[in-house]
Each structure stands twice: as C-alpha cells, then as structure tokens.
Design an enzyme around this catalytic site. Structure first.
Site, PDB file in Angstrom:
ATOM      1  N   THR A 139       0.820  -1.219   0.000  1.00 32.56           N
ATOM      2  CA  THR A 139       0.000   0.000   0.000  1.00 32.56           C
ATOM      3  C   THR A 139       0.856   1.272   0.000  1.00 32.56           C
ATOM      4  O   THR A 139       0.327   2.376  -0.087  1.00 32.56           O
ATOM      5  CB  THR A 139      -0.892   0.031   1.264  1.00 32.56           C
ATOM      6  N   ARG A 153      21.303  -3.478   4.153  1.00 28.94           N
ATOM      7  CA  ARG A 153      22.221  -3.123   3.056  1.00 28.94           C
ATOM      8  C   ARG A 153      23.691  -3.269   3.421  1.00 28.94           C
ATOM      9  O   ARG A 153      24.497  -3.678   2.603  1.00 28.94           O
ATOM     10  CB  ARG A 153      21.962  -1.676   2.608  1.00 28.94           C
ATOM     11  N   CYS A 176      17.673   4.982  -3.030  1.00 33.62           N
ATOM     12  CA  CYS A 176      17.221   5.537  -4.314  1.00 33.62           C
ATOM     13  C   CYS A 176      18.221   6.522  -4.930  1.00 33.62           C
ATOM     14  O   CYS A 176      18.430   6.523  -6.149  1.00 33.62           O
ATOM     15  CB  CYS A 176      15.859   6.190  -4.147  1.00 33.62           C
ATOM     16  N   HIS A 224      14.721  11.806  -8.382  1.00 31.73           N
ATOM     17  CA  HIS A 224      15.837  12.408  -7.638  1.00 31.73           C
ATOM     18  C   HIS A 224      16.904  12.875  -8.640  1.00 31.73           C
ATOM     19  O   HIS A 224      17.316  12.098  -9.514  1.00 31.73           O
ATOM     20  CB  HIS A 224      16.506  11.370  -6.719  1.00 31.73           C
TER      21      HIS A 224
HETATM   22  N1  LIG Z   1      10.226   6.115  -1.448  1.00 30.88           N
HETATM   23  C1  LIG Z   1      11.390   5.887  -2.083  1.00 30.88           C
HETATM   24  O1  LIG Z   1      11.812   6.609  -2.998  1.00 30.88           O
HETATM   25  C2  LIG Z   1      12.233   4.711  -1.665  1.00 30.88           C
HETATM   26  C3  LIG Z   1      13.318   4.355  -2.473  1.00 30.88           C
HETATM   27  C4  LIG Z   1      14.146   3.283  -2.080  1.00 30.88           C
HETATM   28  C5  LIG Z   1      13.842   2.604  -0.921  1.00 30.88           C
HETATM   29  N2  LIG Z   1      12.767   2.981  -0.162  1.00 30.88           N
HETATM   30  C6  LIG Z   1      12.481   2.204   1.043  1.00 30.88           C
HETATM   31  O2  LIG Z   1      11.345   1.373   0.754  1.00 30.88           O
HETATM   32  C7  LIG Z   1      10.587   1.174   1.958  1.00 30.88           C
HETATM   33  C8  LIG Z   1       9.147   1.589   1.692  1.00 30.88           C
HETATM   34  O3  LIG Z   1       9.138   2.986   1.456  1.00 30.88           O
HETATM   35  P1  LIG Z   1       7.874   3.797   0.903  1.00 30.88           P
HETATM   36  O4  LIG Z   1       8.446   5.067   0.416  1.00 30.88           O
HETATM   37  O5  LIG Z   1       7.036   2.979  -0.006  1.00 30.88           O
HETATM   38  O6  LIG Z   1       7.073   4.090   2.271  1.00 30.88           O
HETATM   39  P2  LIG Z   1       5.523   4.349   2.489  1.00 30.88           P
HETATM   40  O7  LIG Z   1       4.890   4.971   1.303  1.00 30.88           O
HETATM   41  O8  LIG Z   1       5.423   5.067   3.785  1.00 30.88           O
HETATM   42  O9  LIG Z   1       4.907   2.874   2.667  1.00 30.88           O
HETATM   43  C9  LIG Z   1       5.245   2.051   3.759  1.00 30.88           C
HETATM   44  C10 LIG Z   1       4.627   0.677   3.573  1.00 30.88           C
HETATM   45  O10 LIG Z   1       5.048  -0.136   4.677  1.00 30.88           O
HETATM   46  C11 LIG Z   1       3.893  -0.690   5.301  1.00 30.88           C
HETATM   47  N3  LIG Z   1       4.070  -0.822   6.731  1.00 30.88           N
HETATM   48  C12 LIG Z   1       4.301   0.148   7.654  1.00 30.88           C
HETATM   49  N4  LIG Z   1       4.326  -0.387   8.898  1.00 30.88           N
HETATM   50  C13 LIG Z   1       4.069  -1.710   8.757  1.00 30.88           C
HETATM   51  C14 LIG Z   1       3.941  -2.781   9.663  1.00 30.88           C
HETATM   52  N5  LIG Z   1       4.034  -2.606  11.001  1.00 30.88           N
HETATM   53  N6  LIG Z   1       3.667  -4.018   9.170  1.00 30.88           N
HETATM   54  C15 LIG Z   1       3.532  -4.217   7.836  1.00 30.88           C
HETATM   55  N7  LIG Z   1       3.644  -3.231   6.913  1.00 30.88           N
HETATM   56  C16 LIG Z   1       3.908  -1.989   7.372  1.00 30.88           C
HETATM   57  C17 LIG Z   1       2.776   0.315   5.030  1.00 30.88           C
HETATM   58  O11 LIG Z   1       1.537  -0.345   5.183  1.00 30.88           O
HETATM   59  P3  LIG Z   1       0.212   0.443   5.659  1.00 30.88           P
HETATM   60  O12 LIG Z   1      -0.324   1.156   4.449  1.00 30.88           O
HETATM   61  O13 LIG Z   1      -0.703  -0.650   6.109  1.00 30.88           O
HETATM   62  O14 LIG Z   1       0.617   1.389   6.744  1.00 30.88           O
HETATM   63  C18 LIG Z   1       3.093   0.685   3.576  1.00 30.88           C
HETATM   64  O15 LIG Z   1       2.604  -0.315   2.720  1.00 30.88           O
HETATM   65  C19 LIG Z   1      11.301   1.999   3.055  1.00 30.88           C
HETATM   66  O16 LIG Z   1      12.197   1.179   3.757  1.00 30.88           O
HETATM   67  C20 LIG Z   1      12.071   3.030   2.248  1.00 30.88           C
HETATM   68  O17 LIG Z   1      13.208   3.519   2.939  1.00 30.88           O
HETATM   69  C21 LIG Z   1      11.955   4.006  -0.511  1.00 30.88           C
END
Ligand SMILES: NC(=O)c1ccc[n+]([C@@H]2O[C@H](COP(=O)([O-])OP(=O)(O)OC[C@H]3O[C@@H](n4cnc5c(N)ncnc54)[C@H](OP(=O)(O)O)[C@@H]3O)[C@@H](O)[C@H]2O)c1
Length: 347
Positions: free
Chosen positions: A16, A104, A134, A261
C-alpha cells in the site's frame, strides 16, 4: 544463478506504500512470471483492495504464516519491519529482496544494482538480498559504467531529492503546504517577505517547510554533521562498486519535486578522461539514457537514469562532471528489486 522456480509465488510486503504500488505496476508491466501475487501491508490495511493489472488484490496483514508457500518476498516497508520480518520470510524458504536500509550494510547480505554488480548474487547465503538507496542507484548506474572504463577514485555528489523519497507521508506534507499557499492570494508576497513561514502547517517529515523551498538536510543528522542519506550514499556506493577505500562526499538536499531524484556528480578517475569516450561509454551503458537536460520530471514514470550536462573539469584532466535524474520509485527502488528477482529466475 536460478534460486527461484520458473513460476514463483510472490509476496509484495508494503504493497500500500508508494514503492509497493509501483512494485505491483512493474511486476505487471514486465510480465514477471509469478504464479500468484499476494499483497501484504500492516494490519491497518488488511482487507483493502488494491489494483494489480486489470484486477484487484485483497491486502493481507503481515503476520505469522503469511509467507507459507511463498518463493519470493519483495519487502517495501520501514527499516524496523524489514529487520524483523526478512529473516522470518527467509526461514520460511523464500528469497527476500529488501528495499529498506535494514540489511544493506550487513556483510552477509549482497547489495545489488544489476547493471553494476549482478555477480554479487552468487554470494547469496542468507536468502536476503538488499536493494540500494534511491539516490545511490541513480548515481551508481552511470558511475559504474565510467568506473569500468576509467577507474573511479573519488566522487562528490549533491542531490536534489523529491518528497516521495520519504514515502507517501512526504507527498502528503508537500501537498498540504502547497494547498495552503495556493489558496492564499498573498502567498507570493509572503514568500518574498519571509512571512510565509507563519502561514504553513508544521511539517513532520522534513526539517523545514518544503513547499517553494530547498531543505539542505535529507534524512536524520548523524556523525560529523553528515545525514543518514549522505552516509548511505557513501557506504553503499563503496560496497556496490567493490571499492572500500573510494573517497565519497555527499550533500543530500530535499526539494519540492514529487518523483525523481536529481544529482550533480563530480568524479575523479585513475585514467585521464576523454570527453568523447566518456559520452560513448555512457551512451552504451545499460540503464543510462543520455539526454540534453536530465530533469526529475523527465525521469518520473520511466526506467533509466537520465544523464546530461556531461563536461570536463577544466582544471583536472582526470575528472568529469555530470547531472543525472532517476525515478526514485522505479529504478531507485521497485524496478531494481524486480531486476534482481529476474536474475534469480531459471534461464
Ligand atoms: N520512497 C522511495 O523513494 C524509496 C526508495 C528506495 C527505498 N525505499 C524504502 O522502501 C521502503 C518503503 O518505502 P515507501 O516510500 O514505499 O514508504 P511508504 O509509502 O510510507 O509505505 C510504507 C509501507 O510499509 C507498510 N508498513 C508500515 N508499517 C508496517 C507494519 N508494522 N507491518 C507491515 N507493513 C507496514 C505500510 O503499510 P500500511 O499502508 O498498512 O501502513 C506501507 O505499505 C522503506 O524502507 C524506504 O526507505 C523508498
């Protein structure tokens, strides 16, 4: 290497979130040969339906037993969740590709950008593979190609990171501030006079107002005044390149773009850099698209790391400058993880 069956059962955890949603799109676009896709998120989201191709998937809660029968787990959750659940998934027999920072720098976990170090997948022992940060990914794709030709010695990077890099909360924070200012006819004058600060709702994710601003602090402050994003860019670049002594200095800046980015890169090499040869090398590099003006908007929704403004350092024949822009949700996260998984399929 083929660590996965030909038609793996796949769980997307964090389905999500902004990365998880793009992950589902990319699995569909690339016709990843999954026999089943299970969408998983927190208990808050259990039962919600989310789009996958022309269908919808019902979200399951992350809980004991959710990985039963799963071959591949694409983990897109906060670090603490990934730290806890990646070993659970691996113990259940799945290969885990984790997009968080949790694993990582673990010495037993390969950190992989397939265009640069796909061979690191051969060292897989724990069942956990990490996908880089990223900003790191957008930069190492072109740098890896230049390193193979000229021998990288030192890198200085200044990033221009979009708000989606901080997840869906980052987009919400920008939207809230823009809406507030856009609804105010005196906003431009208030921005010019410095009184706009008083109009804005307090931000939570960014260290200063992000709308119509530039915040020279992406991530949290760590040792010697560097931020977590700056430390990741340095340590991850060294690990991916296999250059533990590489000199890397970064300044990571958050800007009010939504996706994509940007990074201004200065790199110094062992060999003198002929600009024509550098351009040829970048033009032929997998994952790089040479372009006149590589902007975040150009990169959004697209796969390559766009590279342009390539020019010599006028005082140093061994150095080169360029700007790159890369979709942080695609190559910066979801696409890279899917590419890793594709390497693990039988040929
Ligand atoms: N955004 C970027 O550009 C990017 C790039 C590289 C890596 N990342 C990494 O990828 C990961 C996800 O980032 P995002 O940007 O997609 O974050 P996000 O939009 O905040 O989404 C977080 C996701 O994690 C889930 N989550 C949170 N707490 C949880 C729990 N207790 N149990 C199970 N699921 C849980 C959330 O589910 P709910 O909807 O149910 O809360 C949501 O699906 C992070 O570690 C981030 O550092 C992000």
């Amino acid at each position: 290497m083929s660590a996965l069956p030909a038609r793996p059962r796949v769980a997307v955890v964090g389905a999500t979130g902004v990365v998880g949603r793009v992950m589902l799109d990319i699995l569909h676009e690339r016709s990843f040969p999954a026999s089943e896709i299970v969408a998983v998120a927190s208990a808050r989201s259990a039962g919600r339906r989310i789009a996958f191709g022309g269908q919808t998937l019902e979200v399951r809660a992350l809980e004991e037993g959710v990985f039963e029968g799963i071959d591949l787990v694409l983990l897109d959750t906060p670090d603490d969740i990934a730290r806890t659940w990646a070993p659970v998934a691996a113990a259940a027999g799945a290969i885990v590709v984790d997009n968080s920072a949790a694993w990582r720098m673990d010495r037993d976990v390969p950190l992989v950008c397939p265009e640069v170090n796909a061979s690191a997948l051969a060292t897989l022992t724990t069942g956990i593979i990490a996908s880089p940060n990223c900003t790191t990914l957008g930069v190492v794709v072109p740098l890896g190609a230049l390193h193979r030709r000229f021998g990288l010695r030192k890198v200085v990077v200044s990033s221009y990171q979009s708000v989606s890099g901080a997840g869906r909360g980052g987009i919400d924070e920008l939207r809230e501030q823009v809406d507030k200012l856009a609804g105010d006819p005196g906003a431009i004058e208030a921005l010019a006079s410095g009184t706009a600060r008083d109009l804005l709702p307090p931000g939570e994710l960014f260290a200063a107002p992000i709308a119509f601003n530039v915040v020279p602090q992406a991530g949290s402050v760590r040792e010697q005044g560097y931020t977590s994003e700056e430390v990741k860019l340095a340590t991850e670049t060294r690990k991916i390149m296999g250059l533990p002594d590489l000199e890397v200095t970064a300044t990571c800046v958050r800007v009010p773009t939504v996706v994509g980015h940007g990074a201004a890169v200065w790199a110094r090499f062992a060999a003198a850099v002929d600009i024509g040869e550098a351009l040829r090398c970048l033009d032929e590099a997998p994952g790089v698209a040479l372009t006149e003006l590589p902007t975040p908007q150009l990169s959004a929704g697209r796969d390559p790391s766009y590279v342009g403004r390539v020019r010599p350092d006028l005082g140093d024949p061994h150095a080169l400058c360029f700007f790159c822009a890369c979709d942080n949700l695609r190559k910066g996260a979801a696409l890279n993880a899917v590419q890793i998984a594709e390497h693990l399929l039988p040929t």
